[in-house]
Design a protein around this motif. Structure first.
Motif, PDB file in Angstrom:
ATOM      1  N   HIS A 127       0.696  -1.396  -0.182  1.00  0.00           N
ATOM      2  CA  HIS A 127      -0.068   0.098   0.039  1.00  0.00           C
ATOM      3  C   HIS A 127       0.809   1.241   0.019  1.00  0.00           C
ATOM      4  CE1 HIS A 127       0.576  -0.466   4.247  1.00  0.00           C
ATOM      5  NE2 HIS A 127       0.351   0.845   4.252  1.00  0.00           N
ATOM      6  N   LEU A 128       2.103   1.016   0.177  1.00  0.00           N
ATOM      7  CA  LEU A 128       2.961   2.175   0.283  1.00  0.00           C
ATOM      8  C   LEU A 128       3.884   2.442  -1.199  1.00  0.00           C
ATOM      9  CD1 LEU A 128       4.456   2.345   3.838  1.00  0.00           C
ATOM     10  CD2 LEU A 128       2.544   3.727   2.838  1.00  0.00           C
ATOM     11  N   LYS A 129       3.581   1.704  -2.158  1.00  0.00           N
ATOM     12  CA  LYS A 129       4.230   1.407  -3.425  1.00  0.00           C
ATOM     13  C   LYS A 129       3.672   2.368  -4.525  1.00  0.00           C
ATOM     14  CE  LYS A 129       6.608  -3.037  -2.545  1.00  0.00           C
ATOM     15  NZ  LYS A 129       6.880  -4.309  -3.148  1.00  0.00           N
ATOM     16  N   ASP A 130       3.074   3.268  -4.074  1.00  0.00           N
ATOM     17  CA  ASP A 130       2.305   4.124  -5.069  1.00  0.00           C
ATOM     18  C   ASP A 130       3.191   5.392  -5.510  1.00  0.00           C
ATOM     19  OD1 ASP A 130       2.407   5.724  -2.802  1.00  0.00           O
ATOM     20  OD2 ASP A 130      -0.131   6.174  -2.843  1.00  0.00           O
ATOM     21  N   THR A 131       4.314   5.275  -5.137  1.00  0.00           N
ATOM     22  CA  THR A 131       5.190   6.480  -5.484  1.00  0.00           C
ATOM     23  C   THR A 131       5.280   6.609  -7.101  1.00  0.00           C
ATOM     24  OG1 THR A 131       7.317   5.269  -4.893  1.00  0.00           O
ATOM     25  CG2 THR A 131       6.522   6.554  -3.337  1.00  0.00           C
ATOM     26  N   GLN A 132       5.634   5.245  -7.515  1.00  0.00           N
ATOM     27  CA  GLN A 132       5.605   5.360  -8.931  1.00  0.00           C
ATOM     28  C   GLN A 132       4.561   6.154  -9.784  1.00  0.00           C
ATOM     29  OE1 GLN A 132       8.558   4.111 -10.358  1.00  0.00           O
ATOM     30  NE2 GLN A 132       9.276   3.758  -8.308  1.00  0.00           N
ATOM     31  N   LEU A 165       4.739  10.265  -8.120  1.00  0.00           N
ATOM     32  CA  LEU A 165       5.951  11.042  -8.123  1.00  0.00           C
ATOM     33  C   LEU A 165       6.118  11.469  -9.615  1.00  0.00           C
ATOM     34  CD1 LEU A 165       8.451  12.272  -6.383  1.00  0.00           C
ATOM     35  CD2 LEU A 165       9.548  10.094  -7.044  1.00  0.00           C
ATOM     36  N   THR A 166       6.317  12.851  -9.646  1.00  0.00           N
ATOM     37  CA  THR A 166       6.533  13.490 -10.819  1.00  0.00           C
ATOM     38  C   THR A 166       7.712  14.375 -10.783  1.00  0.00           C
ATOM     39  OG1 THR A 166       5.615  15.718 -10.292  1.00  0.00           O
ATOM     40  CG2 THR A 166       3.865  13.622 -11.050  1.00  0.00           C
ATOM     41  N   LYS A 167       8.047  15.023 -12.185  1.00  0.00           N
ATOM     42  CA  LYS A 167       9.410  15.682 -12.134  1.00  0.00           C
ATOM     43  C   LYS A 167       9.244  16.828 -11.342  1.00  0.00           C
ATOM     44  CE  LYS A 167      10.878  14.381 -16.705  1.00  0.00           C
ATOM     45  NZ  LYS A 167      10.986  14.752 -18.174  1.00  0.00           N
ATOM     46  N   THR A 168       8.082  17.239 -10.762  1.00  0.00           N
ATOM     47  CA  THR A 168       8.057  18.537 -10.002  1.00  0.00           C
ATOM     48  C   THR A 168       7.494  18.134  -8.413  1.00  0.00           C
ATOM     49  OG1 THR A 168       5.571  18.784 -10.369  1.00  0.00           O
ATOM     50  CG2 THR A 168       7.242  19.968 -11.955  1.00  0.00           C
ATOM     51  N   GLY A 169       7.657  16.892  -8.119  1.00  0.00           N
ATOM     52  CA  GLY A 169       7.304  16.248  -6.706  1.00  0.00           C
ATOM     53  C   GLY A 169       6.128  15.353  -6.732  1.00  0.00           C
ATOM     54  N   PHE A 170       5.614  15.245  -5.804  1.00  0.00           N
ATOM     55  CA  PHE A 170       4.520  14.224  -5.516  1.00  0.00           C
ATOM     56  C   PHE A 170       3.333  15.258  -5.959  1.00  0.00           C
ATOM     57  CE2 PHE A 170       7.331  11.931  -2.588  1.00  0.00           C
ATOM     58  CZ  PHE A 170       7.204  10.487  -3.132  1.00  0.00           C
ATOM     59  N   THR A 171       2.059  14.143  -6.510  1.00  0.00           N
ATOM     60  CA  THR A 171       1.003  14.943  -6.693  1.00  0.00           C
ATOM     61  C   THR A 171       0.212  14.734  -5.606  1.00  0.00           C
ATOM     62  OG1 THR A 171       0.169  12.770  -7.605  1.00  0.00           O
ATOM     63  CG2 THR A 171       1.134  14.105  -9.252  1.00  0.00           C
ATOM     64  N   THR A 172      -1.006  15.509  -5.658  1.00  0.00           N
ATOM     65  CA  THR A 172      -1.906  15.621  -4.309  1.00  0.00           C
ATOM     66  C   THR A 172      -2.649  14.179  -4.409  1.00  0.00           C
ATOM     67  OG1 THR A 172      -1.774  17.940  -4.277  1.00  0.00           O
ATOM     68  CG2 THR A 172      -3.658  16.692  -2.986  1.00  0.00           C
ATOM     69  N   ASN A 207      -5.196  11.386  -1.058  1.00  0.00           N
ATOM     70  CA  ASN A 207      -5.819  11.664   0.046  1.00  0.00           C
ATOM     71  C   ASN A 207      -4.807  10.716   1.108  1.00  0.00           C
ATOM     72  OD1 ASN A 207      -8.075  12.951  -0.370  1.00  0.00           O
ATOM     73  ND2 ASN A 207      -9.158  11.316  -1.314  1.00  0.00           N
ATOM     74  N   THR A 208      -3.789  10.420   0.561  1.00  0.00           N
ATOM     75  CA  THR A 208      -2.606   9.508   1.291  1.00  0.00           C
ATOM     76  C   THR A 208      -1.500  10.388   2.034  1.00  0.00           C
ATOM     77  OG1 THR A 208      -2.998   7.600   0.285  1.00  0.00           O
ATOM     78  CG2 THR A 208      -1.136   7.360   1.384  1.00  0.00           C
ATOM     79  N   TRP A 209      -1.642  10.376   3.296  1.00  0.00           N
ATOM     80  CA  TRP A 209      -0.512  11.198   3.737  1.00  0.00           C
ATOM     81  C   TRP A 209       0.428  10.169   4.385  1.00  0.00           C
ATOM     82  CZ3 TRP A 209      -1.108  16.389   6.221  1.00  0.00           C
ATOM     83  CH2 TRP A 209      -2.233  17.175   5.493  1.00  0.00           C
ATOM     84  N   TYR A 210       2.003  10.401   4.407  1.00  0.00           N
ATOM     85  CA  TYR A 210       2.944   9.740   4.980  1.00  0.00           C
ATOM     86  C   TYR A 210       3.515  10.374   6.056  1.00  0.00           C
ATOM     87  CZ  TYR A 210       2.200   7.338   0.605  1.00  0.00           C
ATOM     88  OH  TYR A 210       1.788   6.762  -0.603  1.00  0.00           O
ATOM     89  N   HIS A 211       3.748   9.690   7.206  1.00  0.00           N
ATOM     90  CA  HIS A 211       4.732  10.186   8.271  1.00  0.00           C
ATOM     91  C   HIS A 211       5.805   9.623   8.050  1.00  0.00           C
ATOM     92  CE1 HIS A 211       5.920  10.163  12.496  1.00  0.00           C
ATOM     93  NE2 HIS A 211       5.006  11.408  12.578  1.00  0.00           N
ATOM     94  N   GLY A 212       6.768  10.640   8.178  1.00  0.00           N
ATOM     95  CA  GLY A 212       8.232  10.315   7.715  1.00  0.00           C
ATOM     96  C   GLY A 212       9.003   9.794   9.293  1.00  0.00           C
ATOM     97  N   THR A 213       9.038   8.488   9.663  1.00  0.00           N
ATOM     98  CA  THR A 213       9.500   8.346  10.901  1.00  0.00           C
ATOM     99  C   THR A 213      10.186   6.829  10.581  1.00  0.00           C
ATOM    100  OG1 THR A 213       9.224   7.768  13.368  1.00  0.00           O
ATOM    101  CG2 THR A 213       7.559   6.851  11.908  1.00  0.00           C
ATOM    102  N   SER A 214      11.188   6.285  11.712  1.00  0.00           N
ATOM    103  CA  SER A 214      11.858   5.117  11.614  1.00  0.00           C
ATOM    104  C   SER A 214      10.923   4.001  11.950  1.00  0.00           C
ATOM    105  CB  SER A 214      12.784   5.004  12.436  1.00  0.00           C
ATOM    106  OG  SER A 214      13.613   3.913  12.630  1.00  0.00           O
TER     107      SER A 214
END
Length: 59
Positions: free
Chosen positions: A5-10, A13-20, A22-29
């Motif tokens: 469910h986190l493999k949607d980056t492909q 992700l665009t040349k200008t960054g992530f598109t908008t 309804n999924t939010w990611y929390h950057g943590t270890s």
């Protein structure tokens, strides 16, 4: 290994960054997963705020 469910980056992700979306990611270890599952996400100041609130309400 990245969960499916986190493999949607492909697609997001665009040349200008992530598109908008309804999924939010929390950057943590991932080392903190057990603690987060047990206690939830906490801001760094939550314990200090709780301590002050308790001290203020004590007679």
């Amino acid at each position: 290994m990245t969960p499916q469910h986190l493999k949607d980056t492909q697609t997001l992700l665009t040349k200008t960054g992530f598109t908008t979306s309804n999924t939010w990611y929390h950057g943590t270890s991932s080392a903190l997963v057990a603690s987060i599952q047990a206690q939830g996400l906490k801001r760094s100041g939550d314990q200090a705020l709780n301590d002050v609130a308790k001290a203020t309400m004590q007679p």
